[in-house]
Design an enzyme around this catalytic site. Sequence first.
Site, mmCIF file in Angstrom:
data_model
loop_
_atom_site.group_PDB
_atom_site.id
_atom_site.type_symbol
_atom_site.label_atom_id
_atom_site.label_comp_id
_atom_site.label_asym_id
_atom_site.label_seq_id
_atom_site.Cartn_x
_atom_site.Cartn_y
_atom_site.Cartn_z
ATOM 1 N N CYS A 84 0.849 -1.189 0.000
ATOM 2 C CA CYS A 84 0.000 0.000 0.000
ATOM 3 C C CYS A 84 0.887 1.243 0.000
ATOM 4 C CB CYS A 84 -0.941 0.099 1.190
ATOM 5 S SG CYS A 84 -2.155 -1.211 1.237
ATOM 6 N N ARG A 130 3.788 -0.311 -4.837
ATOM 7 C CA ARG A 130 3.499 -0.830 -3.500
ATOM 8 C C ARG A 130 2.180 -1.607 -3.451
ATOM 9 N NH1 ARG A 130 6.849 1.201 0.126
ATOM 10 N NH2 ARG A 130 5.472 0.462 1.773
ATOM 11 N N TRP A 190 -3.008 -2.610 -1.717
ATOM 12 C CA TRP A 190 -2.746 -4.028 -1.949
ATOM 13 C C TRP A 190 -3.581 -4.738 -0.897
ATOM 14 C CZ3 TRP A 190 -0.780 -8.467 0.351
ATOM 15 C CH2 TRP A 190 -0.359 -9.481 -0.531
ATOM 16 N N ASN A 249 -1.325 1.721 5.851
ATOM 17 C CA ASN A 249 -0.484 0.675 5.279
ATOM 18 C C ASN A 249 -0.110 -0.273 6.407
ATOM 19 O OD1 ASN A 249 1.414 -0.845 3.885
ATOM 20 N ND2 ASN A 249 3.043 0.667 4.110
ATOM 21 N N GLY A 250 -0.494 -1.544 6.271
ATOM 22 C CA GLY A 250 -0.161 -2.517 7.315
ATOM 23 C C GLY A 250 -1.348 -3.400 7.610
ATOM 24 N N GLU A 286 17.135 -16.774 -10.864
ATOM 25 C CA GLU A 286 16.693 -15.400 -11.075
ATOM 26 C C GLU A 286 16.137 -15.227 -12.497
ATOM 27 O OE1 GLU A 286 15.997 -13.031 -9.322
ATOM 28 O OE2 GLU A 286 16.125 -11.225 -10.523
ATOM 29 N N LYS A 329 12.346 -13.945 -13.367
ATOM 30 C CA LYS A 329 12.009 -12.764 -14.198
ATOM 31 C C LYS A 329 10.981 -13.141 -15.252
ATOM 32 C CE LYS A 329 13.464 -10.950 -11.739
ATOM 33 N NZ LYS A 329 13.496 -10.080 -10.604
ATOM 34 N N GLU A 364 7.582 -13.667 -13.435
ATOM 35 C CA GLU A 364 6.976 -12.437 -12.909
ATOM 36 C C GLU A 364 6.432 -11.535 -14.014
ATOM 37 O OE1 GLU A 364 8.997 -11.089 -8.808
ATOM 38 O OE2 GLU A 364 10.355 -10.991 -10.495
ATOM 39 N N HIS A 404 18.110 -36.511 -12.559
ATOM 40 C CA HIS A 404 17.564 -37.202 -11.385
ATOM 41 C C HIS A 404 16.042 -37.165 -11.354
ATOM 42 C CE1 HIS A 404 21.557 -37.885 -9.871
ATOM 43 N NE2 HIS A 404 21.848 -36.613 -10.123
ATOM 44 N N LYS A 406 5.674 -4.608 -4.454
ATOM 45 C CA LYS A 406 7.128 -4.518 -4.440
ATOM 46 C C LYS A 406 7.701 -4.847 -3.065
ATOM 47 C CE LYS A 406 11.040 -2.163 -6.223
ATOM 48 N NZ LYS A 406 11.420 -3.326 -7.042
#
Length: 589
Positions: free
Chosen positions: A2, A28, A72, A98-99, A467, A471, A474, A490, A584
């Site tokens: 948020c 956010r 969010w 926010n929280g 990574e 990417k 995402e 395996h 984020k």
Amino acid sequence: MCGIFAYIGKRTDAPEIVFEGLKLLEYRGYDSWGISYIDKQVLKIEKHTGKIGSSKLSKITKTNIALAHTRWATHGGITDENAHPHLDCKNQIAVIHNGIIENYHELKLKLSKNNHAYKSETDTEVVSHLIEDELKTKGIRQATFDVFMSLNGSNAICALDKNSQSIIACRNGSPLVVGFDEIKKQYFLASDVPAFLKYTNKVHFLEDGEGAEITKDGIEIFNIKTGKQINAKIKTLDWQLEDAEKNGYPHFLLKEIFEQPKTILKSSLINKDAIKKLAKIIKESKKVILIGCGTAAYCAQFGKYLFAQSGIQTEIYGAYEFKPFAKFCDKNSVVIGISQSGETADTLIALKEAIKYGVRTAAIVNSRGSTMERLVDLIIPIGAGPEIAVVSTKALTSQLATLYLLSKASEGKYLQAKKNIQKLSNKLSKWLGNELSENIIKLIKKIEHNEHMYVIGKNLNYPAALEFGLKIKETSYIHAESFTAGELKHGVITLIQKGTPCFVLASNDEVKNEVLSSASELKARGGKIIGISPFESPEFNDLIKTPDMGELTIFGNIIAGQLLGYYLGVSRGADPDKPRNLAKSVTVK
Ligand code: M6R
């Protein structure tokens, strides 16, 4: 999660100022958004679901005080009603938050005796009604502070009061920063600096337990518990306006990918003393632990290989899995948190857990003034500048450059390592350009309709493969799974079918031939092999050639994955700056 933004000043376009600034905080959270402002003694509110992106304010109103929020969702679905701000019954106070208010059920139960009318399913709305009750006996600042003290959990709130024409903000565990433009007499409050960087770079990062009262005359900082005024610790940040703008790029993500030759170089120039200090601590410690989440956890994995090359054994954990192992730490241990935001709840919790066992702590962080910066004994700021795209790119490569310098410093090779990063930066700036983008776009045309892709690598190219896969996932929502080259035979080789795109990340190193053997095994099962490496090979059906930089080749290999993810996302119609469902900074457990 948020984003909070508020403005008071002489300008009468406050709603537009907060509306525009909010776009820079959308990383956010972007389920819904809302703004509130005072228009001729009436508190007005506008709320919408979806991204703020191309929206417009429904009405242009002249006023010099406004606040805005991008959400969010945590409590209650994604609806206009649940979007912030939330009002009290008298339409006097607008609250954004926010929280997570962990005790909001109890607080709501207490309030229900007073017949408050709720319009949303959020935890936040309870705050407006609590303030409404407190205002019967005290002023807005004290009322907001007292209510904030009754909230459990990590929270930041901001309340706009129509009667006093002021904004009251409180912080505990969720970031808030105030911005001062004394020349133009305008004042800002935000979850993060980019929202107001256009107007000022003079800031005070609120500490946990601090509150602010913002009026047209200025900003006053208080200790929420005692009510005592505190002197603001104003810092002038070296961030530029262009750091918070796209500068001609279609997306922040592409801009941030292309910034990396510069940001990697900057990271190598700024932390000499702190790196040497931490290298000494690492050498003195019996246990060295690296933690982080998501991309930062992969960065910790790079660290494990880099330190091993320097003769130092480390342990690595996804911060969310650290707790069972914290008890093995003591004063001879050092725990190093890695984070872009410095606000990731899981990493903060893990560091706090480690601190209980008397460890020494350090953090490698990008954002300034973060909770992590304040928590640890030693901070290494990586200086990559604001990273606005939700997906992390330049922060990772700067953290990686810092870990490389740190590992080399621990064997007395700091200066050589610094020179290597400078060479890397040069090579990358020549390589990153239109030709590379065109090659990647050509490649994408051949693979974009596949729903499954695989990525392999070994040693340093294993975290690079993790990574790389992240990417792609995402930014394009394609299932891209990464394995160590060694794991393939395996079991997971069963997944390979005719035409399955398989990315093979390699460097000119001692495991090159092993990786090529794995590539050949994939090819034999029909996999379409795409080499990501500085060399050609008959095993590769396609190649994205990366700069040959010895152990630093991983930088080019990672960046190739960032660009692939970006162009795949664009070609499949995703929003590369704001992938679905993601925020984020993940500031909740
Ligand atoms: O701010 P942090 O670096 O602590 O964030 C950690 C992760 O949440 C973050 O890296 C996440 O995985 C990103 N989506 C990566 O692109």
